[in-house]
Design a protein around this motif. Sequence first.
Motif, PDB file in Angstrom:
ATOM      1  N   PHE A  73      -2.299  -0.855  -4.474  1.00  0.00           N
ATOM      2  CA  PHE A  73      -1.974  -1.702  -3.330  1.00  0.00           C
ATOM      3  C   PHE A  73      -3.195  -2.048  -2.495  1.00  0.00           C
ATOM      4  O   PHE A  73      -4.209  -1.355  -2.531  1.00  0.00           O
ATOM      5  CB  PHE A  73      -0.954  -0.989  -2.420  1.00  0.00           C
ATOM      6  CG  PHE A  73       0.347  -0.687  -3.110  1.00  0.00           C
ATOM      7  CD1 PHE A  73       1.160  -1.713  -3.579  1.00  0.00           C
ATOM      8  CD2 PHE A  73       0.754   0.623  -3.305  1.00  0.00           C
ATOM      9  CE1 PHE A  73       2.354  -1.434  -4.229  1.00  0.00           C
ATOM     10  CE2 PHE A  73       1.951   0.913  -3.953  1.00  0.00           C
ATOM     11  CZ  PHE A  73       2.749  -0.122  -4.420  1.00  0.00           C
ATOM     12  N   GLU A  74      -3.041  -3.113  -1.718  1.00  0.00           N
ATOM     13  CA  GLU A  74      -4.056  -3.458  -0.728  1.00  0.00           C
ATOM     14  C   GLU A  74      -3.994  -2.444   0.407  1.00  0.00           C
ATOM     15  O   GLU A  74      -2.903  -2.017   0.803  1.00  0.00           O
ATOM     16  CB  GLU A  74      -3.778  -4.849  -0.133  1.00  0.00           C
ATOM     17  CG  GLU A  74      -3.929  -5.995  -1.102  1.00  0.00           C
ATOM     18  CD  GLU A  74      -5.377  -6.269  -1.465  1.00  0.00           C
ATOM     19  OE1 GLU A  74      -6.295  -5.604  -0.929  1.00  0.00           O
ATOM     20  OE2 GLU A  74      -5.581  -7.144  -2.314  1.00  0.00           O
ATOM     21  N   MET A  75      -5.131  -2.103   0.958  1.00  0.00           N
ATOM     22  CA  MET A  75      -5.199  -1.155   2.077  1.00  0.00           C
ATOM     23  C   MET A  75      -4.849  -1.890   3.365  1.00  0.00           C
ATOM     24  O   MET A  75      -5.724  -2.294   4.134  1.00  0.00           O
ATOM     25  CB  MET A  75      -6.622  -0.582   2.133  1.00  0.00           C
ATOM     26  CG  MET A  75      -6.844   0.466   3.188  1.00  0.00           C
ATOM     27  SD  MET A  75      -6.024   2.011   2.798  1.00  0.00           S
ATOM     28  CE  MET A  75      -6.713   3.029   4.097  1.00  0.00           C
ATOM     29  N   GLU A  76      -3.586  -2.147   3.559  1.00  0.00           N
ATOM     30  CA  GLU A  76      -3.133  -2.856   4.762  1.00  0.00           C
ATOM     31  C   GLU A  76      -1.687  -2.452   5.037  1.00  0.00           C
ATOM     32  O   GLU A  76      -0.999  -1.952   4.134  1.00  0.00           O
ATOM     33  CB  GLU A  76      -3.230  -4.377   4.561  1.00  0.00           C
ATOM     34  CG  GLU A  76      -2.399  -4.854   3.381  1.00  0.00           C
ATOM     35  CD  GLU A  76      -2.508  -6.355   3.116  1.00  0.00           C
ATOM     36  OE1 GLU A  76      -3.606  -6.888   3.242  1.00  0.00           O
ATOM     37  OE2 GLU A  76      -1.478  -6.958   2.779  1.00  0.00           O
ATOM     38  N   GLY A  77      -1.231  -2.643   6.251  1.00  0.00           N
ATOM     39  CA  GLY A  77       0.160  -2.369   6.603  1.00  0.00           C
ATOM     40  C   GLY A  77       0.572  -0.960   6.211  1.00  0.00           C
ATOM     41  O   GLY A  77      -0.119   0.019   6.509  1.00  0.00           O
ATOM     42  N   PRO A  78       1.717  -0.839   5.508  1.00  0.00           N
ATOM     43  CA  PRO A  78       2.218   0.493   5.155  1.00  0.00           C
ATOM     44  C   PRO A  78       1.215   1.309   4.334  1.00  0.00           C
ATOM     45  O   PRO A  78       1.113   2.519   4.523  1.00  0.00           O
ATOM     46  CB  PRO A  78       3.477   0.208   4.319  1.00  0.00           C
ATOM     47  CG  PRO A  78       3.862  -1.192   4.636  1.00  0.00           C
ATOM     48  CD  PRO A  78       2.622  -1.913   5.058  1.00  0.00           C
ATOM     49  N   ALA A  79       0.469   0.655   3.430  1.00  0.00           N
ATOM     50  CA  ALA A  79      -0.448   1.408   2.563  1.00  0.00           C
ATOM     51  C   ALA A  79      -1.494   2.161   3.388  1.00  0.00           C
ATOM     52  O   ALA A  79      -1.824   3.314   3.110  1.00  0.00           O
ATOM     53  CB  ALA A  79      -1.130   0.477   1.558  1.00  0.00           C
ATOM     54  N   ARG A  80      -2.005   1.496   4.428  1.00  0.00           N
ATOM     55  CA  ARG A  80      -2.998   2.142   5.291  1.00  0.00           C
ATOM     56  C   ARG A  80      -2.379   3.357   5.996  1.00  0.00           C
ATOM     57  O   ARG A  80      -2.966   4.429   6.074  1.00  0.00           O
ATOM     58  CB  ARG A  80      -3.523   1.134   6.322  1.00  0.00           C
ATOM     59  CG  ARG A  80      -4.593   1.693   7.245  1.00  0.00           C
ATOM     60  CD  ARG A  80      -5.047   0.637   8.242  1.00  0.00           C
ATOM     61  NE  ARG A  80      -5.671  -0.507   7.588  1.00  0.00           N
ATOM     62  CZ  ARG A  80      -6.966  -0.562   7.263  1.00  0.00           C
ATOM     63  NH1 ARG A  80      -7.761   0.420   7.566  1.00  0.00           N
ATOM     64  NH2 ARG A  80      -7.446  -1.618   6.667  1.00  0.00           N
ATOM     65  N   ARG A  81      -1.153   3.189   6.465  1.00  0.00           N
ATOM     66  CA  ARG A  81      -0.507   4.295   7.187  1.00  0.00           C
ATOM     67  C   ARG A  81      -0.142   5.440   6.234  1.00  0.00           C
ATOM     68  O   ARG A  81      -0.146   6.606   6.615  1.00  0.00           O
ATOM     69  CB  ARG A  81       0.700   3.772   7.966  1.00  0.00           C
ATOM     70  CG  ARG A  81       0.251   2.848   9.118  1.00  0.00           C
ATOM     71  CD  ARG A  81       1.396   2.459  10.032  1.00  0.00           C
ATOM     72  NE  ARG A  81       2.249   1.446   9.450  1.00  0.00           N
ATOM     73  CZ  ARG A  81       2.089   0.128   9.586  1.00  0.00           C
ATOM     74  NH1 ARG A  81       1.103  -0.343  10.321  1.00  0.00           N
ATOM     75  NH2 ARG A  81       2.917  -0.721   9.008  1.00  0.00           N
ATOM     76  N   ILE A  82       0.143   5.108   4.984  1.00  0.00           N
ATOM     77  CA  ILE A  82       0.441   6.136   3.982  1.00  0.00           C
ATOM     78  C   ILE A  82      -0.826   6.940   3.669  1.00  0.00           C
ATOM     79  O   ILE A  82      -0.818   8.170   3.672  1.00  0.00           O
ATOM     80  CB  ILE A  82       1.015   5.487   2.701  1.00  0.00           C
ATOM     81  CG1 ILE A  82       2.430   4.961   2.990  1.00  0.00           C
ATOM     82  CG2 ILE A  82       1.012   6.456   1.533  1.00  0.00           C
ATOM     83  CD1 ILE A  82       2.928   3.950   1.966  1.00  0.00           C
ATOM     84  N   ALA A 220      -5.111   2.710  -3.031  1.00  0.00           N
ATOM     85  CA  ALA A 220      -5.302   1.484  -2.249  1.00  0.00           C
ATOM     86  C   ALA A 220      -6.710   0.930  -2.415  1.00  0.00           C
ATOM     87  O   ALA A 220      -7.665   1.668  -2.644  1.00  0.00           O
ATOM     88  CB  ALA A 220      -5.022   1.758  -0.774  1.00  0.00           C
ATOM     89  N   ARG A 221      -6.785  -0.380  -2.286  1.00  0.00           N
ATOM     90  CA  ARG A 221      -8.057  -1.065  -2.398  1.00  0.00           C
ATOM     91  C   ARG A 221      -8.408  -1.652  -1.039  1.00  0.00           C
ATOM     92  O   ARG A 221      -7.655  -2.467  -0.498  1.00  0.00           O
ATOM     93  CB  ARG A 221      -7.919  -2.194  -3.423  1.00  0.00           C
ATOM     94  CG  ARG A 221      -9.188  -2.906  -3.661  1.00  0.00           C
ATOM     95  CD  ARG A 221      -9.049  -3.992  -4.711  1.00  0.00           C
ATOM     96  NE  ARG A 221     -10.371  -4.332  -5.166  1.00  0.00           N
ATOM     97  CZ  ARG A 221     -11.249  -4.969  -4.411  1.00  0.00           C
ATOM     98  NH1 ARG A 221     -10.937  -5.369  -3.211  1.00  0.00           N
ATOM     99  NH2 ARG A 221     -12.456  -5.202  -4.862  1.00  0.00           N
TER     100      ARG A 221
END
Length: 231
Positions: A73-82, A220-221
């Motif tokens: 996933f892209e490192m944004e939104g939920p992915a960043r918080r995960i 994440a990327r």
Amino acid sequence: MKALLARALDLLYPPRCVSCGAFGPSLCDGCAARLAPARGPDRCGRCGARRDPSAACGGCAGWVALDGASAAFEMEGPARRIVHGLKYRGVRDLAEPMAEALWPLVRELGAETAIFAIPLHWRRRRSRGFNQSEVILGRLGTRPAPGRLERTRATASQVGLDARARRRNVAGAFRYRGPALDGAAVAVLDDVVTTGATAEECARVLRAHGAGRVHAIAYARAVNAPGQRPD
Ligand SMILES: [Zn+2]
Ligand SMILES: [Zn+2]
């Protein structure tokens, strides 16, 4: 006793989604559905960076030892918080959906690929209490790699550094201990891949010990943006 304590804690602090705060699992279905895939035809086949197909990719031009990198996933939104939830808040349950998201990438590499978690320096590992990449790899449950990668010196955070400075920062920071890799296909796993400098340095070390194909996989990327806050 431990289970009882866990239940008491659940009553006091009911589990919530790390992304939206809804009561329930550490990642709710709604937030899981909003994760932005970091794969697709508009990207470089080697490093996964978004690119203009008529131009050469700048993302992986400097890679020598690394054959490719892919992230779920892209490192944004939920992915960043995960990612932050596991790494900085120690929400270990998150390793489960993270490992699940990595499965398709692992399958593409093939069952024969030996996967190494990118190590933390022992001092950072001790202060955090765990290495997030090891925790994710543990949930993947792939067969154990033949040896281990170690970080031999503490490195400054890569955050805020450009690609060249990132490479310099991690140069000589890793070593491999274990049997010769004899042309084996290997992969290094991290929670986040940005420029790939850390993975490239690990790949260089693994190749020096005989590794054949070396890939990097990450949950994440992130796009390299010098000056941004730590991931
Ligand atoms: Zn949620
Ligand atoms: Zn590329």
